[in-house]
Design an enzyme around this catalytic site. Structure first.
Site, mmCIF file in Angstrom:
data_model
loop_
_atom_site.group_PDB
_atom_site.id
_atom_site.type_symbol
_atom_site.label_atom_id
_atom_site.label_comp_id
_atom_site.label_asym_id
_atom_site.label_seq_id
_atom_site.Cartn_x
_atom_site.Cartn_y
_atom_site.Cartn_z
ATOM 1 C CB SER A 198 3.874 1.185 -13.847
ATOM 2 O OG SER A 198 3.551 0.405 -11.714
ATOM 3 N NE ARG A 209 -1.091 -9.044 27.175
ATOM 4 C CZ ARG A 209 -1.969 -10.818 27.504
ATOM 5 N NH1 ARG A 209 -2.772 -9.918 28.819
ATOM 6 N NH2 ARG A 209 -1.261 -10.945 27.124
ATOM 7 C CB SER A 226 -3.197 1.315 -19.233
ATOM 8 O OG SER A 226 -2.450 2.940 -18.660
ATOM 9 C CD GLU A 256 -1.200 19.865 -6.729
ATOM 10 O OE1 GLU A 256 -2.602 20.477 -6.349
ATOM 11 O OE2 GLU A 256 -0.708 20.863 -8.204
ATOM 12 C CD GLU A 301 -3.397 9.240 -5.792
ATOM 13 O OE1 GLU A 301 -2.392 10.876 -5.936
ATOM 14 O OE2 GLU A 301 -3.903 9.581 -5.229
#
Length: 387
Positions: free
Chosen positions: A139, A275, A137, A248, A370
């Site tokens: 996506s 550099r 479980s 959120e 997320e």
């Protein structure tokens, strides 16, 4: 518009916001930066850092003062995550999960009794974790195998949760389980579980590519007993808690990726000025100048998207599409900029002696947790095609 009123540019911070950002950034530079390599090598957060985060009020940004929090806006949490991520995204994700997922969910869905019980300790000393994902479980977030069975005045939870951020340090867990599998996703329920509860164990810690200092562990639930009073929201409404909280949380990940990209960019830009090749700084070569200019432009666009989504949330506007866009774009860009800065440093960039290598490894998670990039595209498309 009132006379003499001024509308600020989107990325222009108010005096309070700028002071807050600068304070958090200074904390990160002075207190986190010296520990970054050690924490990455050891794959563990220095034990002194969480207390400092609590002492600064960074773990309770939206929690009301009556519960011991800062009672500030969501946007401030986004600024905190961005500022810390310029130094170490591993520490930033601790702040992100606490504020945008755990505290946010309890504030929105918790009963007054749950708020009084848990928000004061989350504000002052205890870390939280958000346990939705499972082996099968990811996506498909609602294909939960974890079950919740009603037993008297408790629910007994059985199953395993995977890839749970902050789980090694957390004392309070939001756990999603299905209390009525026959109802499909409408049986999913959110529970507040305390570390040390009967039948609850924190399992194996993952050995990860990036954000190594941030703990990611398995949770084992073996008839874990949770009082009915600890149901977050309503039985069978956990899917709403999950979806609306993650909307959120995605802005928080966007902020993490913007901060990461900025940290990598700043280091690469400074390096390019120092550099020398062919008798002059490499920053004087037009080929590199164009790449830096392109990266800076896209980074500004990503920040605009993240800030806009956060401002919309605080304004009470619908922000589902904007949050998905912000996470999608910023996470893709973080990888692009971190990769470019590895190349700017050349052979140095490919070694662990220089920080851009770590930023590059850390950036990959942004397109995964997320909600993967494909899931963000699906969310955006759904909103676009809704009518």
């Amino acid at each position: 518009m009132p006379e003499n009123s001024v509308i600020l540019p989107l990325t222009k911070l108010t005096e309070d916001e700028q002071f807050f950002y600068d304070t958090v950034r200074q904390f990160a530079v002075e207190n986190v930066k010296p520990l970054v390599k050690k924490m990455d090598d050891e794959a563990a957060i220095d034990p002194g850092i969480p207390k400092q985060l609590f002492d600064l009020g960074l773990m309770s940004i939206e929690i009301p003062e009556k519960y011991g929090g800062s009672e500030s806006e969501f946007f401030m949490a986004i600024l905190a995550v961005e500022a810390i991520s310029t130094v170490d995204p591993s520490v930033a994700v601790m702040v992100d999960v606490q504020n945008t997922l755990v505290n946010n969910a309890i504030l929105r869905w918790g009963s007054e009794a749950l708020k009084e019980k848990y928000l004061p300790v989350l504000a002052q000393e205890k870390m939280g974790a958000y346990a939705l994902s499972e082996t099968g479980s990811g996506s498909d977030a609602f294909a939960l195998a974890t079950r919740a069975v009603e037993k008297g005045d408790c629910f007994e939870l059985t199953g395993r949760k995977m890839w749970i951020t902050n789980s090694a340090e957390a004392d309070i867990f939001i756990i999603f389980a299905n209390a009525n599998p026959d109802a499909g996703y409408k049986g999913i329920t959110a529970f507040l579980c305390e570390k040390g509860s009967e039948g609850f164990t924190v399992g194996k810690k993952e050995d990860k590519l990036g954000i190594r200092a941030s703990s990611t562990c398995e949770l084992i639930l073996d008839g874990c007993r949770i009082p009915k009073a600890n149901v977050l929201g309503e039985v069978g409404k956990g899917y709403k808690v999950a979806i609306e909280t993650l909307n959120e949380g995605r802005i928080g990940i966007g902020a993490q990726m913007v901060g990461l990209a900025q940290g990598a960019f700043d280091y690469g830009l400074l390096f390019s000025k120092e550099r020398e090749q062919f008798g002059k700084p490499i920053s004087t070569f037009q080929g590199l100048q164009f790449q830096l200019a392109q990266a800076a432009t896209e980074l500004e666009a990503a920040r605009l998207m993240v800030y806009n989504a956060a401002r919309m949330k605080d304004a009470g506007m619908t922000f589902i599409k904007e949050a998905a866009m912000a996470k999608l774009y910023s996470s893709q860009l973080a990888q692009k900029i971190a990769s470019l800065m590895v190349e700017v440093l050349g052979g140095n960039g490919f070694t662990r002696e220089f920080p851009v290598e770590k930023f590059y490894r850390d950036s990959k998670i942004g397109t995964i947790y997320e909600g993967t990039s494909n899931m963000q595209l699906q969310t955006i498309a759904k909103v676009l095609l809704k009518d």
